[in-house]
Design an enzyme around this catalytic site. Structure first.
Site, mmCIF file in Angstrom:
data_model
loop_
_atom_site.group_PDB
_atom_site.id
_atom_site.type_symbol
_atom_site.label_atom_id
_atom_site.label_comp_id
_atom_site.label_asym_id
_atom_site.label_seq_id
_atom_site.Cartn_x
_atom_site.Cartn_y
_atom_site.Cartn_z
ATOM 1 C CE1 TYR A 85 1.038 -0.243 4.433
ATOM 2 C CE2 TYR A 85 -0.103 1.853 4.422
ATOM 3 C CZ TYR A 85 0.739 0.960 5.039
ATOM 4 O OH TYR A 85 1.278 1.277 6.257
ATOM 5 N NE ARG A 94 6.863 3.922 0.607
ATOM 6 C CZ ARG A 94 6.598 4.724 1.638
ATOM 7 N NH1 ARG A 94 7.537 4.960 2.534
ATOM 8 N NH2 ARG A 94 5.439 5.295 1.764
ATOM 9 N NE ARG A 121 -6.091 -19.651 4.197
ATOM 10 C CZ ARG A 121 -5.297 -20.502 4.852
ATOM 11 N NH1 ARG A 121 -5.349 -21.797 4.604
ATOM 12 N NH2 ARG A 121 -4.450 -20.066 5.764
ATOM 13 C CE LYS A 145 3.091 3.064 3.082
ATOM 14 N NZ LYS A 145 3.133 3.136 4.537
ATOM 15 C CD GLU A 166 9.961 1.612 10.641
ATOM 16 O OE1 GLU A 166 9.880 2.551 9.824
ATOM 17 O OE2 GLU A 166 9.897 0.418 10.302
HETATM 18 N N1 PMP Z 1 7.691 3.706 8.999
HETATM 19 C C1 PMP Z 1 6.544 3.017 9.035
HETATM 20 C C2 PMP Z 1 6.512 1.697 9.742
HETATM 21 C C3 PMP Z 1 5.381 3.538 8.431
HETATM 22 O O1 PMP Z 1 4.221 2.840 8.475
HETATM 23 C C4 PMP Z 1 5.439 4.802 7.809
HETATM 24 C C5 PMP Z 1 4.211 5.420 7.214
HETATM 25 N N2 PMP Z 1 3.754 4.718 6.119
HETATM 26 C C6 PMP Z 1 6.668 5.489 7.792
HETATM 27 C C7 PMP Z 1 7.774 4.906 8.393
HETATM 28 C C8 PMP Z 1 6.803 6.824 7.134
HETATM 29 O O2 PMP Z 1 6.825 6.699 5.727
HETATM 30 P P1 PMP Z 1 6.283 7.858 4.788
HETATM 31 O O3 PMP Z 1 7.057 9.093 5.154
HETATM 32 O O4 PMP Z 1 6.587 7.393 3.434
HETATM 33 O O5 PMP Z 1 4.826 8.001 5.088
#
Ligand code: PMP
Length: 286
Positions: free
Chosen positions: A33, A52, A101, A150, A182
């Site tokens: 996503y 990305r 599935r 992502k 993070e």
């Molecule tokens: N780290 C994680 C785990 C996230 O979910 C996000 C937001 N999607 C970010 C960092 C920040 O990424 P972005 O600046 O591309 O939104």
């Protein structure tokens, strides 16, 4: 007003939007996503999000169903049809519906499922939280090891967010091997003696699009940047802390595990970076 949702080429009222129960996004979290913010009816950092998206798809050997121009046209129509001046566009691509599935990937001719929807927001740019700062707690990072992709596997980040709420805080920062990786949905930073410190890119964190832009603007403004690991204790002893994401831009963090950061108020570096980011990204918005 009922929202218009995009599903596989159709722009539908939200109550008519349908995805199969056999969709691998639903059964396996086999999906990626992106979230792009909209300011003044325009897409912020769109090129970065598209780059990305293509990387996430390629890492999972999923077909990219659209050209860059098509993705832009779909996003623009979603902004227009939903009358979004300020808000977010959520985009998801799944490996599609193989009709049953099975752990094995379906054959490559299974069409991916593409869904987009919008979320109107007020005060995204003029954020009350950014004026006072937010609080975070630390939690162990129990996610999988490909956080650079992502994917929609967001259960653990949801659990972390709930743990933060239960502790009376706003968000959670993940810690692994003693260092902050993070935030639950953002990239994390501290500022000490004028130096901005943030973890270096690897498979351990998502390569934030906002992170890339903010570090570029910081370098252009002659600010000092160190890409290295830092601990919760360092964050608590820092002059400032903040995080970045597409939906929050630059967000000051004023409390970490109950300890005030600096004087417990948003600091000048975060405030300046937020201003620069908003100004510059509005200029390059599409
Ligand atoms: N780290 C994680 C785990 C996230 O979910 C996000 C937001 N999607 C970010 C960092 C920040 O990424 P972005 O600046 O591309 O939104």
């Amino acid at each position: 007003m009922t929202r218009t949702v995009y599903v596989n080429g159709d722009y539908l009222p939200e109550d008519q939007a349908r995805v199969s129960v056999f969709d691998r996004g639903f059964l396996m979290a086999d999906a990626v996503y992106e979230v792009t913010s909209v300011l003044g009816g325009k897409l912020i950092d769109f090129a970065g999000h598209l780059t990305r998206l293509k990387r996430s798809l390629a890492e999972l050997e999923m077909t990219n169903p659209h050209s860059d121009d098509e993705w832009l046209a779909i996003h623009r129509r979603m902004v227009a049809d939903n009358g979004i001046d300020e808000g977010l566009i959520y985009l998801q691509v799944t490996r599609g519906n193989p009709g049953d599935r099975d752990f094995a990937y379906p054959s490559a001719d299974t069409a991916p499922t593409v869904v987009l929807f919008t979320q109107a927001k007020t005060q995204l740019a003029d954020s009350p939280a950014a004026k006072v700062g937010i609080s975070v707690i630390s939690v162990p990072d129990l996610r999988w090891s490909r956080r650079d992709i992502k994917t929609v596997q967001l259960l653990y980040p949801s659990m972390a967010k709930m743990a933060a709420k239960a502790a009376g805080a706003d968000d959670a920062w993940f810690v692994e091997d003693g260092f902050v990786t993070e935030g639950s949905s953002n990239n994390t930073y501290i500022v000490k003696d004028g130096v901005i410190v943030t973890r270096a890119l690897s498979n351990d964190i998502l390569h934030g699009i906002t992170r890339a832009a903010v570090l570029r603007f910081a370098a252009e403004a002659q600010m000092k940047i160190e890409e290295r690991n830092f601990t919760i204790a360092e964050a608590q002893a820092a002059d400032e802390a903040f995080y970045t994401s597409a939906s929050s831009f630059v967000m000051p963090v004023v409390s970490v595990d109950g300890a005030s950061v600096g004087d417990g108020k948003p600091g000048p570096v975060a405030a300046r970076l937020r201003d620069i980011y908003l100004e510059e990204s509005r200029k390059s918005a599409v």
